[in-house]
Scaffold this motif. Structure first.
Motif, PDB file in Angstrom:
ATOM      1  N   ASP A 122       1.963   2.144   3.621  1.00  0.00           N
ATOM      2  CA  ASP A 122       1.151   3.372   3.542  1.00  0.00           C
ATOM      3  C   ASP A 122       2.013   4.619   3.315  1.00  0.00           C
ATOM      4  O   ASP A 122       1.687   5.708   3.797  1.00  0.00           O
ATOM      5  CB  ASP A 122       0.268   3.552   4.782  1.00  0.00           C
ATOM      6  CG  ASP A 122      -0.952   4.440   4.499  1.00  0.00           C
ATOM      7  OD1 ASP A 122      -1.177   4.783   3.318  1.00  0.00           O
ATOM      8  OD2 ASP A 122      -1.659   4.798   5.457  1.00  0.00           O
ATOM      9  N   ARG A 140      -9.037   1.415  13.634  1.00  0.00           N
ATOM     10  CA  ARG A 140      -8.471   1.000  12.348  1.00  0.00           C
ATOM     11  C   ARG A 140      -7.711  -0.330  12.446  1.00  0.00           C
ATOM     12  O   ARG A 140      -7.397  -0.951  11.443  1.00  0.00           O
ATOM     13  CB  ARG A 140      -7.514   2.100  11.839  1.00  0.00           C
ATOM     14  CG  ARG A 140      -8.132   3.119  10.952  1.00  0.00           C
ATOM     15  CD  ARG A 140      -8.379   2.567   9.548  1.00  0.00           C
ATOM     16  NE  ARG A 140      -7.192   2.578   8.722  1.00  0.00           N
ATOM     17  CZ  ARG A 140      -6.537   1.501   8.326  1.00  0.00           C
ATOM     18  NH1 ARG A 140      -6.923   0.300   8.712  1.00  0.00           N
ATOM     19  NH2 ARG A 140      -5.499   1.606   7.543  1.00  0.00           N
ATOM     20  N   HIS A 188      -3.335  -2.501   4.790  1.00  0.00           N
ATOM     21  CA  HIS A 188      -2.550  -1.679   5.717  1.00  0.00           C
ATOM     22  C   HIS A 188      -3.307  -1.538   7.040  1.00  0.00           C
ATOM     23  O   HIS A 188      -4.010  -0.575   7.268  1.00  0.00           O
ATOM     24  CB  HIS A 188      -2.167  -0.319   5.106  1.00  0.00           C
ATOM     25  CG  HIS A 188      -3.288   0.525   4.581  1.00  0.00           C
ATOM     26  ND1 HIS A 188      -4.188   0.096   3.648  1.00  0.00           N
ATOM     27  CD2 HIS A 188      -3.631   1.806   4.852  1.00  0.00           C
ATOM     28  CE1 HIS A 188      -5.048   1.061   3.380  1.00  0.00           C
ATOM     29  NE2 HIS A 188      -4.735   2.112   4.117  1.00  0.00           N
ATOM     30  N   GLU A 202      -7.813   2.775  -3.543  1.00  0.00           N
ATOM     31  CA  GLU A 202      -8.203   2.923  -2.140  1.00  0.00           C
ATOM     32  C   GLU A 202      -9.449   3.778  -2.084  1.00  0.00           C
ATOM     33  O   GLU A 202      -9.417   4.957  -2.452  1.00  0.00           O
ATOM     34  CB  GLU A 202      -7.079   3.568  -1.317  1.00  0.00           C
ATOM     35  CG  GLU A 202      -7.493   3.723   0.152  1.00  0.00           C
ATOM     36  CD  GLU A 202      -6.373   4.191   1.061  1.00  0.00           C
ATOM     37  OE1 GLU A 202      -5.494   4.932   0.593  1.00  0.00           O
ATOM     38  OE2 GLU A 202      -6.374   3.801   2.246  1.00  0.00           O
ATOM     39  N   HIS A 245      -9.601   0.024   6.773  1.00  0.00           N
ATOM     40  CA  HIS A 245     -10.502   1.179   6.938  1.00  0.00           C
ATOM     41  C   HIS A 245     -11.963   0.786   7.170  1.00  0.00           C
ATOM     42  O   HIS A 245     -12.752   1.606   7.624  1.00  0.00           O
ATOM     43  CB  HIS A 245     -10.462   2.147   5.743  1.00  0.00           C
ATOM     44  CG  HIS A 245      -9.222   2.963   5.638  1.00  0.00           C
ATOM     45  ND1 HIS A 245      -8.963   4.023   6.466  1.00  0.00           N
ATOM     46  CD2 HIS A 245      -8.156   2.878   4.795  1.00  0.00           C
ATOM     47  CE1 HIS A 245      -7.799   4.569   6.138  1.00  0.00           C
ATOM     48  NE2 HIS A 245      -7.274   3.885   5.134  1.00  0.00           N
ATOM     49  N   HIS A 270       0.800  -1.228   0.000  1.00  0.00           N
ATOM     50  CA  HIS A 270       0.000   0.000   0.000  1.00  0.00           C
ATOM     51  C   HIS A 270       0.826   1.269   0.000  1.00  0.00           C
ATOM     52  O   HIS A 270       1.497   1.593   0.972  1.00  0.00           O
ATOM     53  CB  HIS A 270      -0.976   0.034   1.177  1.00  0.00           C
ATOM     54  CG  HIS A 270      -2.044   1.067   1.001  1.00  0.00           C
ATOM     55  ND1 HIS A 270      -3.121   0.882   0.176  1.00  0.00           N
ATOM     56  CD2 HIS A 270      -2.168   2.330   1.474  1.00  0.00           C
ATOM     57  CE1 HIS A 270      -3.874   1.969   0.177  1.00  0.00           C
ATOM     58  NE2 HIS A 270      -3.307   2.874   0.953  1.00  0.00           N
ATOM     59  N   HIS A 272     -13.082   4.281   2.815  1.00  0.00           N
ATOM     60  CA  HIS A 272     -11.983   4.998   3.469  1.00  0.00           C
ATOM     61  C   HIS A 272     -12.449   5.518   4.833  1.00  0.00           C
ATOM     62  O   HIS A 272     -13.153   4.797   5.532  1.00  0.00           O
ATOM     63  CB  HIS A 272     -11.420   6.090   2.534  1.00  0.00           C
ATOM     64  CG  HIS A 272     -10.140   6.665   3.008  1.00  0.00           C
ATOM     65  ND1 HIS A 272      -9.995   7.987   3.373  1.00  0.00           N
ATOM     66  CD2 HIS A 272      -8.943   6.080   3.229  1.00  0.00           C
ATOM     67  CE1 HIS A 272      -8.756   8.189   3.788  1.00  0.00           C
ATOM     68  NE2 HIS A 272      -8.093   7.061   3.709  1.00  0.00           N
TER      69      HIS A 272
END
Ligand SMILES: [Zn+2]
Length: 428
Positions: free
Chosen positions: A367, A265, A254, A163, A233, A57, A190
Motif C-alpha cells: 500500500d 479493515r 492489502h 482500487e 476494504h 498494491h 473503497h
C-alpha cells in the motif's frame, strides 16, 4: 567415545529444544559455527535476490498523473512523500508490482461515474506511459508468466489494477473496457459504499447487506474475463457473498489479521480460513493502523486539550471558525504523529496468518503511496527487510518464495484458466 556421543546428543537435543523455529541450514551452521547477524542478513539478501518479489498494491498512479512526476527519478520519501519509483524498486529488489488506479468514492450519478471512469483511465494511461518510457528497466505485464519472463531479462514487471469499482459506474461493459486496458484485479469497494458493494468502514453502515445485484454481476464478469477479485476494504458480508459467487479463488491485496490488530479493515480468523479453503490469498499490508493498536500519544492529547480550551463548542462556531479548528487539529496531528509500526509487527501478522490459513495463503501488498510505509519498510527501497525478518524467524527459501509471489501467481493462474475455459465453452 560412547559417553562423548551421548553427551553431544543430549547437548544437541537441549539446543534444539531451546531454540526458536529451526533456521534454514547455512554454510556457517554446517561447519558448526553459529550464524552471525551479518551472515544471516547476507543469506537473507541472497534469498531475496533469488525469489520473485511482488507487491500487489501501490497507489502510485496517483503520483504518476502529477505534472512533472517522473518514475525514472529517485525521490526522497521524507521530502516528497513518494514511496515508489523505478530506482527504488531496483534498490529494494522489488521485481514486480501492481499499480492500482485509485479513484476516491464520490457522487454516484451518471456525471460522477463518468468522471471516475475518465480519471481511472488517465491513471492507467500514465502507468502505461511510464513503463513504455523506461524499457530498459521495466516492462508491462498482463499474465503471471510475464513477471517471471521480465525477471529473467533483469526488468521489473508493472501490472495494472484498479482500487474501487466506482469507475465501472452502472455499466457492466466497463469491466471489459478496463480488462482491455490491462487491469488484472479490481478492488470492489473503497472506504465508503458504492453501487457494487458495502465498505467495511462506511460510517453510515451497510447499504446492500453485502454485494448489490450489480456487484454480483460484476463478480461474474470478472470471472469471465480473468480479472482477480480483491475484497480488501469490503465489508465482511461482501467477503462471504463474493466467496459464494466467484468460481475462482479471490484475493485481498492489502489486508491484515484482525485477531492480531482489531480493525474492521482486517480479516477475522474465519475469513482467513475461508479464503484459504477456497484457494485464495491474503496479502499483508504495511499500514501502521492495521498492524498494531495505536499507542498512547499524551503529548498530542495535551496539545489538543489546550487548543480546545480556547475554542467555542463546535455547535456555536461559524463555518470559518470550524475550518480554523480543523486546521489547528491537523497541525497538531502532524506535529505529534503516532510512531510507525515495525517490521517485526508486520511479520507477526504473517506468522499469524500462516498459523490460521497456512503458508500457501499469504503474500505482501505494501500500500505504498496509499498510506503504507512502516519503520524499516518505509518505501520500495526497503522491502528486503521483510525477507530478513522472515529468514530470522526460520522461514525457508521455498516458503519465502510463496509469500513473495508464489501464492498470488497461483491464484492469478487459476483466475485466468477459468476465463479461458469459459471462452472455450462460449466458442463451442
Ligand atoms: Zn486501500
Amino acid at each position: 567415545m560412547r559417553y562423548q556421543t551421548l553427551f553431544l546428543s543430549c547437548l544437541l537435543l537441549l539446543v534444539a529444544s531451546c531454540s526458536e523455529p529451526p533456521k534454514k541450514e547455512s554454510s556457517a551452521k554446517e561447519t558448526g559455527a553459529a550464524e552471525t547477524e551479518a551472515q544471516l542478513v547476507a543469506r537473507a539478501l541472497e534469498i531475496h535476490d533469488r525469489v520473485l518479489t511482488m507487491d500487489t498494491h501501490a497507489d502510485t498512479p496517483l503520483r504518476m498523473i502529477e505534472p512533472g512526476f517522473d518514475m525514472s527519478v529517485r525521490h526522497d520519501p521524507n521530502e516528497s512523500g513518494s514511496k515508489v519509483d523505478y530506482p527504488r524498486m531496483i534498490e529494494g529488489g522489488l521485481d514486480s508490482i501492481f499499480f492500482a488506479a485509485f479513484v476516491a468514492q464520490d457522487i454516484r450519478d451518471d456525471e460522477g461515474d463518468s468522471r471516475a471512469k475518465a480519471l481511472a483511465i488517465q491513471m492507467i494511461d500514465a502507468t502505461i506511459e511510464s513503463a513504455l518510457a523506461n524499457p530498459d528497466t521495466v516492462g508491462l505485464a498482463q499474465t503471471p508468466d510475464d513477471a517471471i519472463e521480465l525477471e529473467k531479462q533483469g526488468k521489473r514487471a508493472v501490472y495494472i489494477a484498479m482500487e474501487n469499482g466506482y469507475p465501472i459506474g452502472s455499466d457492466l461493459a466497463n469491466v471489459e473496457v478496463f480488462y482491455d486496458k490491462g487491469v488484472r484485479y479490481i478492488t470492489l469497494v473503497h472506504s465508503t459504499n458504492n453501487d457494487l458493494a458495502d465498505s467495511s468502514t462506511d460510517s453510515k453502515g451497510p447499504e446492500h447487506e453485502g454485494l448489490s445485484q450489480f456487484g454480483e454481476e460484476v463478480v461474474k464478469e470478472m470471472n469471465r474475463l480473468g480479472i482477480m477479485i480483491d475484497v480488501s476494504h469490503a465489508s465482511d458480508d461482501v467477503f462471504y457473498d463474493t466467496i459464494a459467487i466467484s468460481e475462482a479463488p479471490i484475493i485481498a491485496t492489502h489486508s491484515n489479521a484482525r485477531a492480531v490488530t482489531e480493525h474492521k479493515r482486517n480479516m477475522s480468523d474465519e475469513m482467513l480460513k475461508t479464503i484459504a479453503e477456497h484457494g485464495g490469498v491474503v496479502q499483508l499490508t504495511m499500514y501502521s493502523a492495521y498492524l498494531r493498536a495505536a499507542p498512547g500519544n499524551p503529548k498530542r492529547d495535551a496539545a489538543i486539550a489546550a487548543a480546545r480550551a480556547n475554542m467555542k463548542p463546535p455547535s456555536e462556531m461559524t463555518n470559518d471558525e470550524r475550518g480554523a479548528m480543523r486546521q489547528t487539529l491537523n497541525e497538531i496531528n502532524q506535529a505529534f504523529p503516532d510512531p510507525l509500526a515495525t517490521v517485526q509487527q508486520a511479520v507477526d501478522h504473517i506468522d499469524y496468518i500462516v498459523s490460521v490459513a497456512g503458508i500457501d495463503h499469504v503474500g505482501i501488498g505494501c500500500d505504498f503511496d496509499g498510506g503504507g510505509g512502516i519503520e524499516g519498510v518505509f518505501d520500495a527501497s526497503e522491502v528486503m527487510n521483510i525477507t530478513i525478518e522472515l529468514v530470522r524467524r526460520g522461514y525457508s527459501e521455498e516458503e519465502i518464495g510463496k509469500i513473495w509471489s508464489g501464492n498470488l501467481l497461483r491464484v492469478f493462474r487459476e483466475v485466468q484458466a477459468l476465463a479461458e475455459q469459459k471462452a472455450t465453452k462460449a466458442a463451442i
